[in-house]
Design an enzyme around this catalytic site. Structure first.
Site, PDB file in Angstrom:
ATOM      1  N   CYS A 148       0.864  -1.192   0.000  1.00  0.00           N
ATOM      2  CA  CYS A 148       0.000   0.000   0.000  1.00  0.00           C
ATOM      3  C   CYS A 148       0.892   1.231   0.000  1.00  0.00           C
ATOM      4  CB  CYS A 148      -0.900   0.008   1.235  1.00  0.00           C
ATOM      5  SG  CYS A 148      -1.961   1.460   1.321  1.00  0.00           S
ATOM      6  N   LEU A 149       1.031   1.824  -1.162  1.00  0.00           N
ATOM      7  CA  LEU A 149       1.867   3.027  -1.280  1.00  0.00           C
ATOM      8  C   LEU A 149       1.218   3.914  -2.341  1.00  0.00           C
ATOM      9  CD1 LEU A 149       4.512   4.473  -0.457  1.00  0.00           C
ATOM     10  CD2 LEU A 149       5.639   3.264  -2.325  1.00  0.00           C
TER      11      LEU A 149
END
Lengths: 489, 183
Positions: free
Chosen positions: B120-121
């Site tokens: 998750c970026l």
């Protein structure tokens, strides 16, 4: 994003009535605004709502407008400018050249290919443009090039835009969150940045028409264009790109086809236009003079503002048609012939004004002075009969005014005129005279001209906003006194 | 290009000269992956000529350049110090106008990575820009190892332990880590 994600990136030009139909069952405000839209913009071009519509619409319009100028040299200049802007991207924007060179290459390749085609086959050039903009790989590269330009421009000019950056993001945060993400819709600041780096420097103006739920029967619009420090457009006759904004979506709007070559010439050299108008005046003089063309009226044309198409037309004194009337009176022509004879192609406004001279022509029945505009009647009532000398005075350049001002009956309405400021700024170098400004300002109000003929004509006071505007100079020493004066004295 | 002009003038009105037709629908324009391939070749050159410390990447041997394997060394002074992580990059045909899909192949215990290796970026999602590249992604991931975004964790337990029990966190990291074979 609200618009369809289906279809081509850049659609075919359509009648803007399609927008009216699309909103036919919508909110009454939308119905009214979209019903008014086709009157001003005949066509529109839908752009796919994929998050890049604003960038793509402006980018496509940039190339399309360059094409319509039909000027290969102009395209080559743009090729050079776009190439040189790589410096901005690296030194100011901080982007590495190897990252953007492929994107810039799509822009420059397109400019180069259009340059090759624009003279020989404009139609093929247009097709090429549409094709490239509908090829994802090319279109996205060009759009991203534009994002990089806008982002770098912001980085280099933070002071001008800082106040518009939302939520305390800061310049770098805004670039990362709003400009550089690949599918981030353009916001108002982004559009402003793009216009400032891409379009303003080459004299293109952008009109954005906002179709939203705000009050009003017409969509609001705003024009972005290069202005000098006083807010005066530096290139008022440059080409204008029209964009239709609906919340979070942009399409392209078109007015009826305008001969862009002429517009471009105008933009670069307003003198060209004036020369053309003057030719027309010379051409029409014999027509309106009827049998009296032996009078040398051409000298009058050397006087600024003197001619068929000068702004204070409703003075009615200075046009060749007017001169004809006293002569006909002298020959006992009927008032009716006086009102018919001035009619010449394209001179209808002059005809009206020449009929609006009750003081001069007492013989005319009241119906002849069919005055529709009080702004026309008021000044004339102050003029004492016989008024036949006035035409000469009213058309003299400012240095000849004293003789007019010395007339006490005229000074009586001077205070009124002195309140008027010129439509352009006080620093404008050209001011023909306050009287003419008054006339032009009054006269403009009820009449809305939108044709290209008007834009290019002397009637268009926008010329006065051009700081480069240079009126023709009248040198009394080198001229004979105007013929009518001799005649009437 | 003078020949172009001649062709145009000699052709029948309304029909496109063949060379222009080629420009309109030529093979270079037909294939979306073409510019992606060129871009990835350039990226490979960049990675080889100016490598960044602690990160590396190379295309997989299956050819096509659309799938790569990368490695990140765990930064000093973090629980990941001394560990090496392998990642896979899958590039979409319209790269760089869409982000690559990046997965940790080496099992990793981290607040922003799930047990399948998904990350998750934001820069790999809605904040992706075409000015990013493999190297900047790897450097971002490397700094993510030392500075997890605990506000939006994929691994809630890891986020909690990161804040409350660094020793336990480090244990979990080491127990989860294992060396994966090269593909």
């Amino acid at each position: 994003m609200l618009k369809s994600r289906q279809g081509p990136l850049v659609g075919e030009k359509k009648s803007s009535r399609a927008i009216t139909e699309e909103y036919a069952k919508a909110d009454p405000i939308y119905v009214a605004k979209t019903a008014a839209l086709p009157q001003k913009f005949s066509h529109y071009r839908p752009i796919l709502g994929d998050g890049n519509c604003g960038w793509r619409a402006a980018g496509f319009s940039y190339f399309e407008t360059l094409l319509r100028l039909q000027n290969g040299a102009r395209l080559e200049e743009e090729l050079a400018r776009m190439t040189s802007l790589n410096n901005l991207l690296t030194t100011v924007g901080g982007f590495e050249e190897w990252l953007f060179e492929d994107m810039v290459a799509e822009t420059t390749n397109l400019l180069r290919d259009l340059t090759d085609l624009v003279q020989s086959s404009p139609q093929a050039a247009e097709e090429l443009l549409r094709h490239r903009f509908n090829t994802h790989e090319v279109s996205d590269s060009i759009v991203y090039h534009l994002r990089l330009l806008a982002s770098s421009w912001l980085k280099g000019n933070p002071a001008s835009y800082q106040g518009f950056i939302p939520d305390g993001l800061g310049v770098d945060g805004y670039r990362k969150d709003w400009i550089e993400p690949v599918n981030q819709e353009i916001d108002h600041l982004g559009m402003t940045l793009l216009i400032d780096i891409l379009l303003k420097p080459i004299g293109f103006a952008v009109e954005i028409v906002y179709l939203d739920r705000s009050e009003g029967s017409q969509a609001n619009s705003h024009i972005f264009q290069q202005e000098d420090s006083n807010g005066v457009p530096t290139n008022p006759n440059g080409p204008t790109i029209h964009l239709l904004y609906r919340p979070s979506h942009y399409d392209i709007l078109y007015k009826e086809q305008v001969p862009m070559q002429i517009m471009d010439q105008l933009a670069r050299n307003p003198q060209v236009n004036r020369a053309l108008t003057r030719q027309i005046s010379v051409h029409e003089t014999p027509v309106s003079m009827g049998g009296y063309s032996q009078l040398d009226m051409t000298t009058l044309l050397c006087i600024p503002g003197f001619g068929l198409s000068s702004p204070p037309q409703h003075h009615g004194f200075h046009s060749p048609q007017y001169q004809q009337q006293p002569i006909e009176q002298a020959f006992n022509s009927s008032p009716i012939s006086a009102s018919i004879s001035p009619i010449s192609p394209g001179a209808s406004s002059t005809t009206t004004s020449s009929g609006a001279l009750p003081g001069t022509f007492p013989a005319q029945p009241p119906s002849q002075s069919s005055l529709t505009s009080p702004t026309i009647a008021a000044p004339h009532s102050a003029f004492p009969p016989p008024a036949t000398q006035l035409p000469i005075h009213t058309n003299f350049p400012p240095q000849a005014r004293p003789s007019l001002v010395s007339n006490p009956s005229i000074t009586s309405h001077l205070p009124h005129t002195s309140e008027l400021s010129s439509p352009s700024s006080a620093t404008s170098s050209f001011r023909p005279s306050k009287y003419e400004w008054e006339a032009a300002a009054d006269w403009q109000e009820p009449v809305v001209f939108q044709t290209s003929t008007f834009k290019n004509s002397h009637y268009n006071t926008a010329h006065y906003n051009n700081p480069n505007f240079q009126p023709e100079e009248w040198t009394p020493e080198s001229e004979e006194p105007p013929a009518p004066r001799k005649r009437s004295s | 290009m003078n020949y172009d002009m001649e062709d145009t003038q000699n052709s029948a009105p309304g029909s496109l000269p063949s060379n222009q037709a080629a420009k309109l629908g030529g093979p270079r324009r037909g294939n979306d992956a073409q510019s992606t391939t060129k871009r990835l070749q350039t990226e490979l050159m960049q990675l080889m000529t100016s490598p960044a410390p602690g990160v590396s990447a190379f295309p997989n041997s299956d050819g096509g350049l659309l799938s790569w394997t990368a490695t990140i060394e765990g930064p000093e002074d973090t629980p990941y110090s001394g560990l090496t992580f392998k990642l896979s990059f899958a590039f979409p045909p319209n790269y760089p106008y869409a982000p690559p899909t990046v997965l940790f192949k080496t099992p990793i215990y981290h607040p922003n990575v799930d047990f399948s290796g998904r990350i998750c970026l934001d820069i790999l999602k809605d904040k992706w820009t075409a000015a990013y590249n493999i190297q900047t992604v790897l450097l971002s991931l490397q700094s993510l190892l030392g500075e997890p975004n605990n506000a939006s964790p994929l691994n809630g337990e890891a986020a909690e332990l990161w804040d409350k029990n660094p020793e336990e966190f480090k244990k979990k990291v080491l127990s989860r880590h294992r060396v994966v074979d090269d593909e």
